[in-house]
Every structure is written in structure tokens, then in C-alpha cells.
Write an enzyme that holds these catalytic residues in place. Structure first.
Site: not given
Length: 583
Positions: A188, A383
Site C-alpha cells: 500500500k 482500492s
């Protein structure tokens, strides 16, 4: 007495000015209402610019509309694809002329247009492309043409793909601003620009992987169209062999080197127009004004819901923002309409608020219980964009869609030293509970507060993964291994089970019809485009301001947008890509 004369004169002038403005407004509205319909005369060539940008949903310019400008409406991407399909059966259109320079669309959007052009060619009509300086994406679109012409003194960028991330850690240190960062998933990378000075190894690995997939798809498409092999094309880039226009001809990337007037002569010969007569060139936007695409007449409906941009909570007037309250309304309206037999949810988003994503996911899940829900992914469905997609009955992506990035993060800023040392500002106060001022920028978080926030991030990450497990019917351990915030190409996402099919909007729409068991239907589109006059009165100022900023900042506009987006992150846990990648 003199005062009253002056006052009355000023009042009279104001009344006259107001009256004139009202009359002008009436004239503009009258002109818009009485405007003659646009028609296309026979033997026309449809002109498309590769630099023309298409949002997912049509964009209506109220000022241009009232003035009768042909650019008053820019079609949405699917609308543009359908216009190309319509042109294939339009007797007045003899072929397409691609004017090539840059590319106004992302990878998946360009893929949609390119596939539409390849289908157009199957009608037997011609497609010619010409450019002076062709970007890589512009050339990719042009390679679908029957013939590609390049200006003799022009060139083609054929150097390969690269991407670059801007890191702000050093700037924040100089300003004595301390970002306090919380995230889940080793890939991430959204917070890296604030906590690192270069890409982490994990981010470098994932970027190398998906960039290679995108480049492979790019070379494969060109190789098929130009009857070359991908290894040869890769070699051209590796050795930087395409430096001059003559190189592009030598290596068979183009068919001939010609000036604009020579290309026009080619088009005249193709359409049977005499050399001393004008060529009937029709711009794509004019063609959009002239053609009324049929959405069908059946009572059965398929709702197409376009979701583009950042995901936020609440409402928004911007077409390129996915505001949760607006989308709850649109999805619920489609769900409760018994004539709507299926929902096609078009997602083009790098994510945003995790809570807003959950709210939209919930509404789509309710819709799925009563009718099929199919997702079509655009350039990005990553996402939060993947969060709102994962529950669908079937998911379509292009090979060059960027998706996945199943991970979340939160950012807070400690600006105590910035205010104190840079501005001479200090803070003090009183609170009734130990954590009443949790989240303030005037002091750093303590260890207990950091644990509270990390626990919240961990909880949302677990929820995100559980949505994927349920929606994709995958084992929890499998989802955990392909999550970790990692970005995947559409090609890899198919192998991993994150999507079901490679395909575009047409394929997804056909799938929705099959799942709904309807062969005859009409399309209805959401969100509903606001009335022209409403948008004129409400948004013209903001649109003009944004246009001016974009024009002044030029290539730096994307960086400005990224910095602006950071303002909205503190206090809200995000499921979002690091930034929108540019290649």
C-alpha cells in the site's frame, strides 16, 4: 434636488442595464431553442482527434450550448464508442480520419476506442490516421487504422513506458511538519510520498509488474495491427531506433511520410472527390450533435450507472466525483424500479473514503439481491474503486485496467513545530476527557492514540478483505495473499480471480442482458445529467476557475491536484491509490 436627480439617473441606468441583460438572456435561450438540427451531408469523412478526452458520462457545457457551439456536448466514452458503431452503418459516412497527436484518455479508455475502430473497419469502410508528432498512446490508437501517415519532419515517441512518483518527505521535514501515518498492506504505497524519499522495494516490484503488463499489451496490439512481432517492437524501444520520421517508415510503424495536404489528397481519392472540390470533413463533436443514438424502446430497462473519480461522503455537483449520497440515490432508484432488469455499474476510480466505499458497496449488495449487477472497469478500479466493484455478479476489465490495491491507510499531521518555529504560533486549551482533542494538528499523537487509529485502520482492512472473500468467493488466505495493497493489471487480475472477463462496456452490457434474461431492452443512464440552465447558474464559475488554473499550470496541474487531494485525507481512513499513474 441634485441628489434625487443623480439617484433617479442611476436607478434608471440600472433598470435599463438589467433589462438589456434579460433581453440578451432571452435571445440566447431563444437561439438555443430555435437552433436548426445539425445534419450530415453525403460522402462525409468523420474526423476524430486522439487528444479528445472523454469522461465516462457526457459533459454538457451550458454556455456553449446556449451559444450554439458544436462543443456544447462532449459525449461520454460509451457514447463515443456507440457513435463509432453508428458511423459504420451510416451511409453518409465513408470513413474515419484520425488526427493524431497526444491522447486525452487513459489506457483502458484508449483500448475501448481502439476496439471500436477495429470493429468499424469490419464494415468495409476505411480508417486513415495522420499526425505530425505522435505520442505513444496516440500512436497506439492510430495503429488500428488501415493506413498511418506521418509528417516528413515529424516523429513518433516509441521509447517505452515509465512512471515517476513525487516524494514530499524532504519538504515536510524542512517545514517541520510531521506526518503520522497508519496503513495496512506492505504494497500500500499511497503514503510513500510522505514517509519515504524513494520507492520502497515492494512498490518497485508491483509497479514493475503492472507496468510491464501494460507495455506488453501495448506492443501486442501494435504488433497485430502492423504485422510485426512484439520482440522486434521491444527492440526498437530498447535501442531507441525510432528517432526520426524516416525511422518510423523504415521500421514499418507508418505506411508513408506525407504532409497534411497530401493526406487530404489521399482522402479525396478514397472518397471520389475531385481535386478542386472541398472534402466533406465532419468533426466528431458535430457528428455527436447530428446523431440521436437509440437507447431502445422496450419496457425492459438496463440501468447504466457511471462512477468516475474520487470516492467521497455526502453529495457533489461534480460529474467526476463519486459522492456516496448521490450514488445511494441512483442505485436505489434502479433497484426499486421493477422495469430495470439489471444494473451495469461502470467504475473508473482510484478510490477514496473507505466509509463512503462501504456505503456504496452496501447499496449495490442490496440491488444484487433482486437483480443482476455487472461491473465494467475503466482505467482504474482500484482500492475503494475495487471495494465498490467486488460484490458484482460479473466483473469485466480491460487488460490495461489497474485494479486491486486492496488496502487502507490513514494520515494525520503534527504541525506543532511548524506553527511554533516557522510562524511563532503556540496553542493551549482545556479538555474534559483525555482524548477530547484527538486529531488536533497542534500536538503529536501519543502511543495510546496511535494504537487507537491503527486499530481502526486494521478493522477497516479486515472488512475490505471480507467483502472481497464474499463477493469473489475466494478463500480468505488467498485474498490476504493478493491484497496487501498491491495493484494489479486487468490481465493479472483475471488470473487471480479478482475479475471474471477481459472486455469493455459492450461486453459488460451484453452480459447484464444475458443474466437478466432479456433480449430486448433500453438503456437508462445514471446519475442524471443536470438541466443545462441549472448547471449554467450553479457551476459556470467553478468550471471557468478550474479551466483557468489548468491552463496556467500546464503539465504541473496533475501535481497540483495531488497536493490538493492530500488536504482531504486527514481524519478519514482512505482506500485509495497512491496517485493517478501517468505513463
Amino acid at each position: 434636488m441634485r441628489f434625487f436627480k443623480t439617484f433617479l439617473a442611476a436607478l434608471l441606468a440600472f433598470i435599463v442595464f438589467t433589462g438589456l441583460c434579460f433581453l440578451v438572456l432571452l435571445m440566447i435561450i431563444g437561439r438555443a431553442i430555435s437552433r436548426e438540427p445539425v445534419t450530415i451531408s453525403p460522402n462525409a469523412v468523420l474526423v476524430m482527434k486522439t487528444s479528445q478526452a472523454f469522461n465516462e458520462q457526457k459533459v454538457v457545457n451550458p454556455v456553449a450550448s446556449f451559444m450554439g457551439d458544436e462543443s456544447s456536448e462532449i459525449p461520454g466514452l460509451f457514447q463515443a464508442v456507440r457513435l463509432i458503431q453508428h458511423a459504420a452503418t451510416d451511409d453518409n459516412i465513408k470513413g474515419i480520419y484520425l488526427k493524431v497527436d497526444g491522447s486525452g484518455n487513459g489506457f483502458a479508455g484508449t483500448e475501448e476506442l481502439r476496439n471500436a475502430i477495429l470493429r468499424f473497419r469490419k464494415s468495409g469502410k476505411f480508417v486513415y490516421a495522420y499526425g505530425e508528432v505522435m505520442s505513444q498512446q496516440g500512436y497506439y490508437l492510430a495503429s488500428a487504422a488501415d493506413k498511418v501517415f506521418l509528417n516528413p519532419k515529424g516523429g513518433i515517441d516509441f521509447s517505452g513506458f515509465s512512471t515517476q512518483v513525487t516524494f514530499l518527505k524532504g519538504t515536510l521535514e524542512k517545514l517541520e511538519i510531521q506526518p503520522e501515518i497508519f496503513y495496512c498492506g506492505k504494497f500500500k504505497s499511497a503514503t510513500e510520498p510522505l514517509r519515504e524519499t524513494q520507492m520502497t522495494e515492494a512498490n518497485r516490484v508491483q509497479t514493475h509488474q503492472f507496468l510491464g503488463q501494460l507495455y506488453g499489451n501495448y506492443l501486442h496490439g501494435i504488433a497485430q495491427a502492423r504485422r510485426l512481432d512484439t520482440a522486434t517492437l521491444h527492440g526498437y524501444a530498447n535501442e531507441n531506433l525510432v528517432r526520426e520520421s524516416s525511422d518510423a517508415l523504415k521500421y514499418k510503424l507508418v505506411d508513408a511520410l506525407k504532409y497534411d495536404d497530401e493526406v487530404v489528397s489521399e482522402l479525396k481519392n478514397k472518397t471520389g472527390v475531385k481535386s478542386d472540390e472541398d472534402l466533406n470533413l465532419v468533426s466528431f463533436l458535430k457528428y455527436n450533435s447530428a446523431v440521436t443514438l437509440s437507447n431502445g424502446t422496450s419496457e425492459n430497462k438496463i440501468a447504466v450507472i457511471y462512477a468516475q473519480g474520487d470516492i467521497i461522503s455526502g453529495e457533489s455537483e461534480k460529474q467526476t466525483t463519486i459522492a456516496s449520497e448521490d450514488y445511494i440515490y441512483s442505485i436505489r432508484k434502479a433497484r426499486e424500479d421493477k422495469k430495470v432488469k439489471a444494473i451495469l455499474f461502470r467504475v473508473n476510480s482510484g478510490g477514496g473514503s473507505a466509509l463512503a466505499s462501504e456505503v456504496i458497496w452496501r447499496e449495490l449488495s442490496l440491488a444484487k439481491k433482486v437483480k443482476p449487477v455487472v461491473v465494467s472497469m475503466g482505467d482504474f478500479a482500484a482500492s475503494g474503486g475495487y471495494y465498490i466493484s467486488c460484490m458484482a455478479d460479473s466483473i469485466f476489465a480491460q487488460p490495461n485496467t489497474l485494479t486491486g490495491s486492496i488496502g487502507v491507510f490513514g494520515i494525520m499531521f503534527n504541525m506543532e513545530n511548524f506553527f511554533k518555529n516557522k510562524l511563532g504560533v503556540t496553542f493551549d486549551g482545556v479538555k474534559t476527557a483525555p482524548y477530547a482533542d484527538l486529531g488536533t494538528m497542534s500536538r503529536p499523537l501519543n502511543d495510546v492514540e496511535k494504537r487507537f487509529i491503527q486499530d481502526g485502520v486494521d478493522s477497516i482492512y479486515a472488512s475490505f478483505k471480507s467483502r472481497v472473500v464474499a463477493g469473489r468467493k475466494l478463500d480468505a488466505a488467498v485474498v490476504d495473499s493478493i491484497a496487501q495493497g498491491r495493484v494489479w493489471s486487468g490481465t493479472d487480475a483475471l488470473k487471480l480471480g479478482l475479475v471474471d472477463r477481459i472486455g469493455g462496456l459492450n461486453e459488460a452490457l451484453n452480459c447484464a442482458a444475458r443474466l437478466a434474461k432479456v433480449s430486448d431492452y433500453r438503456m437508462v443512464e445514471y446519475p442524471e445529467v443536470k438541466d443545462k440552465l441549472f448547471r449554467l447558474l450553479k457551476n459556470v464559475g467553478g468550471e471557468v476557475q478550474e479551466s483557468m488554473v489548468k491552463r496556467e499550470m500546464g503539465v504541473n496541474y496533475d501535481l497540483y491536484q495531488q497536493l490538493k487531494a492530500i488536504q482531504h485525507i486527514p481524519g478519514d481512513i482512505q482506500a485509495k491509490l497512491p496517485f493517478i499513474y501517468k505513463f
